[in-house]
Design a protein around this motif. Structure first.
Motif, PDB file in Angstrom:
ATOM      1  N   ARG A  99       0.790  -1.216   0.086  1.00 47.33           N
ATOM      2  CA  ARG A  99       0.093   0.023   0.070  1.00 47.33           C
ATOM      3  C   ARG A  99       0.868   1.237  -0.065  1.00 47.33           C
ATOM      4  O   ARG A  99       1.812   1.317   0.546  1.00 47.33           O
ATOM      5  CB  ARG A  99      -0.667  -0.084   1.251  1.00 47.33           C
ATOM      6  CG  ARG A  99      -1.886  -0.779   1.443  1.00 47.33           C
ATOM      7  CD  ARG A  99      -2.816  -0.409   2.615  1.00 47.33           C
ATOM      8  NE  ARG A  99      -2.189  -0.645   3.840  1.00 47.33           N
ATOM      9  CZ  ARG A  99      -2.660  -0.758   5.006  1.00 47.33           C
ATOM     10  NH1 ARG A  99      -3.953  -0.861   5.019  1.00 47.33           N
ATOM     11  NH2 ARG A  99      -1.965  -0.903   5.927  1.00 47.33           N
ATOM     12  N   LYS A 100       0.373   2.186  -0.677  1.00 49.78           N
ATOM     13  CA  LYS A 100       1.010   3.431  -0.570  1.00 49.78           C
ATOM     14  C   LYS A 100       0.299   4.538   0.193  1.00 49.78           C
ATOM     15  O   LYS A 100       0.693   5.908   0.035  1.00 49.78           O
ATOM     16  CB  LYS A 100       1.296   3.907  -2.079  1.00 49.78           C
ATOM     17  CG  LYS A 100       2.360   3.044  -2.673  1.00 49.78           C
ATOM     18  CD  LYS A 100       3.574   3.287  -2.440  1.00 49.78           C
ATOM     19  CE  LYS A 100       4.391   2.094  -3.341  1.00 49.78           C
ATOM     20  NZ  LYS A 100       4.387   0.743  -3.125  1.00 49.78           N
ATOM     21  N   THR A 101      -0.745   4.160   0.945  1.00 51.95           N
ATOM     22  CA  THR A 101      -1.576   5.091   1.504  1.00 51.95           C
ATOM     23  C   THR A 101      -1.127   5.379   2.937  1.00 51.95           C
ATOM     24  O   THR A 101      -1.615   6.423   3.689  1.00 51.95           O
ATOM     25  CB  THR A 101      -3.113   4.594   1.616  1.00 51.95           C
ATOM     26  OG1 THR A 101      -3.113   3.038   1.930  1.00 51.95           O
ATOM     27  CG2 THR A 101      -3.573   4.687   0.139  1.00 51.95           C
ATOM     28  N   GLN A 102      -0.493   4.436   3.766  1.00 51.08           N
ATOM     29  CA  GLN A 102      -0.116   4.654   5.008  1.00 51.08           C
ATOM     30  C   GLN A 102       1.078   4.968   5.541  1.00 51.08           C
ATOM     31  O   GLN A 102       1.651   5.439   6.645  1.00 51.08           O
ATOM     32  CB  GLN A 102      -0.409   3.423   5.987  1.00 51.08           C
ATOM     33  CG  GLN A 102      -1.678   2.498   5.544  1.00 51.08           C
ATOM     34  CD  GLN A 102      -2.913   3.060   5.745  1.00 51.08           C
ATOM     35  OE1 GLN A 102      -2.878   3.640   7.042  1.00 51.08           O
ATOM     36  NE2 GLN A 102      -3.869   3.280   5.050  1.00 51.08           N
ATOM     37  N   GLU A 119      -7.780  -4.528  -4.011  1.00 53.43           N
ATOM     38  CA  GLU A 119      -7.478  -3.246  -5.185  1.00 53.43           C
ATOM     39  C   GLU A 119      -7.611  -3.578  -6.476  1.00 53.43           C
ATOM     40  O   GLU A 119      -7.996  -2.784  -7.354  1.00 53.43           O
ATOM     41  CB  GLU A 119      -6.025  -2.681  -4.913  1.00 53.43           C
ATOM     42  CG  GLU A 119      -6.028  -1.852  -3.539  1.00 53.43           C
ATOM     43  CD  GLU A 119      -6.923  -0.811  -3.007  1.00 53.43           C
ATOM     44  OE1 GLU A 119      -7.378  -0.196  -4.172  1.00 53.43           O
ATOM     45  OE2 GLU A 119      -7.443  -0.792  -1.927  1.00 53.43           O
ATOM     46  N   LYS A 121       5.554  10.522   4.060  1.00 56.02           N
ATOM     47  CA  LYS A 121       5.852  11.047   2.747  1.00 56.02           C
ATOM     48  C   LYS A 121       7.500  10.825   2.642  1.00 56.02           C
ATOM     49  O   LYS A 121       7.944  10.388   1.474  1.00 56.02           O
ATOM     50  CB  LYS A 121       5.716  12.475   2.957  1.00 56.02           C
ATOM     51  CG  LYS A 121       5.821  13.126   1.740  1.00 56.02           C
ATOM     52  CD  LYS A 121       5.360  14.632   2.098  1.00 56.02           C
ATOM     53  CE  LYS A 121       6.011  15.624   0.933  1.00 56.02           C
ATOM     54  NZ  LYS A 121       7.020  16.174   1.110  1.00 56.02           N
ATOM     55  N   THR A 125      -5.472  -7.133   0.454  1.00 54.71           N
ATOM     56  CA  THR A 125      -5.777  -5.712   0.127  1.00 54.71           C
ATOM     57  C   THR A 125      -5.066  -5.677  -1.288  1.00 54.71           C
ATOM     58  O   THR A 125      -5.688  -4.735  -2.338  1.00 54.71           O
ATOM     59  CB  THR A 125      -4.555  -4.745   0.980  1.00 54.71           C
ATOM     60  OG1 THR A 125      -4.878  -4.824   2.350  1.00 54.71           O
ATOM     61  CG2 THR A 125      -4.807  -3.487   0.517  1.00 54.71           C
TER      62      THR A 125
END
Ligand code: IPE
Ligand code: IPE
Ligand code: MG
Length: 242
Positions: free
Chosen positions: A106-109, A147, A112, A143
């Motif tokens: 995932r790149k959401t949690q 997706e 930055k 996940t």
């Protein structure tokens, strides 16, 4: 028996390893769990180079799962420093061995800062022709599949495809691993006998190998032992023995 030459081993295109047992390895030595994680990350370098030397094309490693956020904050914070460590410590050696690095997950949690590190490593190694090291970080197979299903649902909604046109290849092509060869061998060290949400779709016909060695102690020799067993397996893919 392990002295058999590599050429007698059937070398898989794609192997995956669940990097498990760091905490128990450290505890056995009277050290904090984080010491195990430190040694564990260093062992990625050793085994990636060993895999490249053996002629393996792709190595997927499970380094942090979507479920590992449940761990104490201190441990999670330590694990989140690993991409930075990884970049600093492995850069030159991976270049020398022409290792290309990619990340699945995932790149959401992620922070930055970590996303930037992941992006930078990917970009700097993307043209390499050697082993592909696929680091699964904040990765969860459920996940990943969810997706992929969402992407297909969007295409149905936009009338680009109809539900009866959906194939299993369409799901495979929407997974993080879409550019990697089919998974041949999945290894779980540390004595646990489960997949813990790792490559569930990709493992459909992979050979599974479980051993008791904790990840920080997992050596090239242990890898060769797994490859020897893999060589002696009979993969039938639902057909009959040839
Ligand atoms: C694997 O080692 C590393 C991660 C899951 C991040 P563990 O931390 O699970 O070690 P054990 O299984 O507790 O020994
Ligand atoms: C699996 O190990 C995840 C990684 C190695 C990254 P865990 O230690 O998290 O798995 P469980 O909890 O034993 O199933
Ligand atoms: Mg564990």
């Amino acid at each position: 028996m392990l002295k058999r030459k590599n050429k007698e081993l059937n070398i898989p295109d794609h192997i995956a390893i669940i990097l498990d047992g760091n905490g128990r390895w450290a505890k056995k030595r009277g050290m904090p769990r984080t010491y195990g994680h430190q040694k564990g990350v260093e062992n990625i370098r050793t085994i990636a180079i060993a895999s490249a030397e053996l002629g393996i094309k792709a190595l997927s490693v499970y380094a942090f799962s979507t479920e590992n956020w449940k761990r104490p904050e201190k441990e999670v914070n330590f694990l989140m420093k690993l991409p930075g460590e990884f970049e600093k410590k492995f850069k030159d050696e991976f270049k020398k061995h022409d290792i290309k690095v990619m990340f699945s997950g995932r790149k959401t949690q992620l922070s930055k800062e970590n996303l930037e590190i992941l992006e930078r490593i990917t970009k700097n190694t993307k043209d390499r022709k050697g082993l592909v090291l696929n680091i699964c970080f904040d990765y969860g197979s459920q996940t990943e599949i969810t997706e992929a299903v969402k992407m297909i649902a969007e295409e149905v909604k936009e009338n680009k495809i109809s539900p009866e046109d959906i194939t299993k290849e369409m799901i495979t092509e929407r997974l993080y691993t879409k550019d990697l060869p089919d998974l041949d061998l999945l290894i779980r060290p540390s004595g646990e006998v489960r997949l813990s949400n790792f490559l569930l779709w990709q493992a459909a016909y992979a050979e599974l190998y479980f051993c008791d060695t904790y990840w920080p102690a997992f050596s090239k020799r242990v890898l060769e032992k797994a490859l020897l067993e893999y060589t002696n397996r009979n993969r039938r893919f639902g057909g009959l023995k040839s």
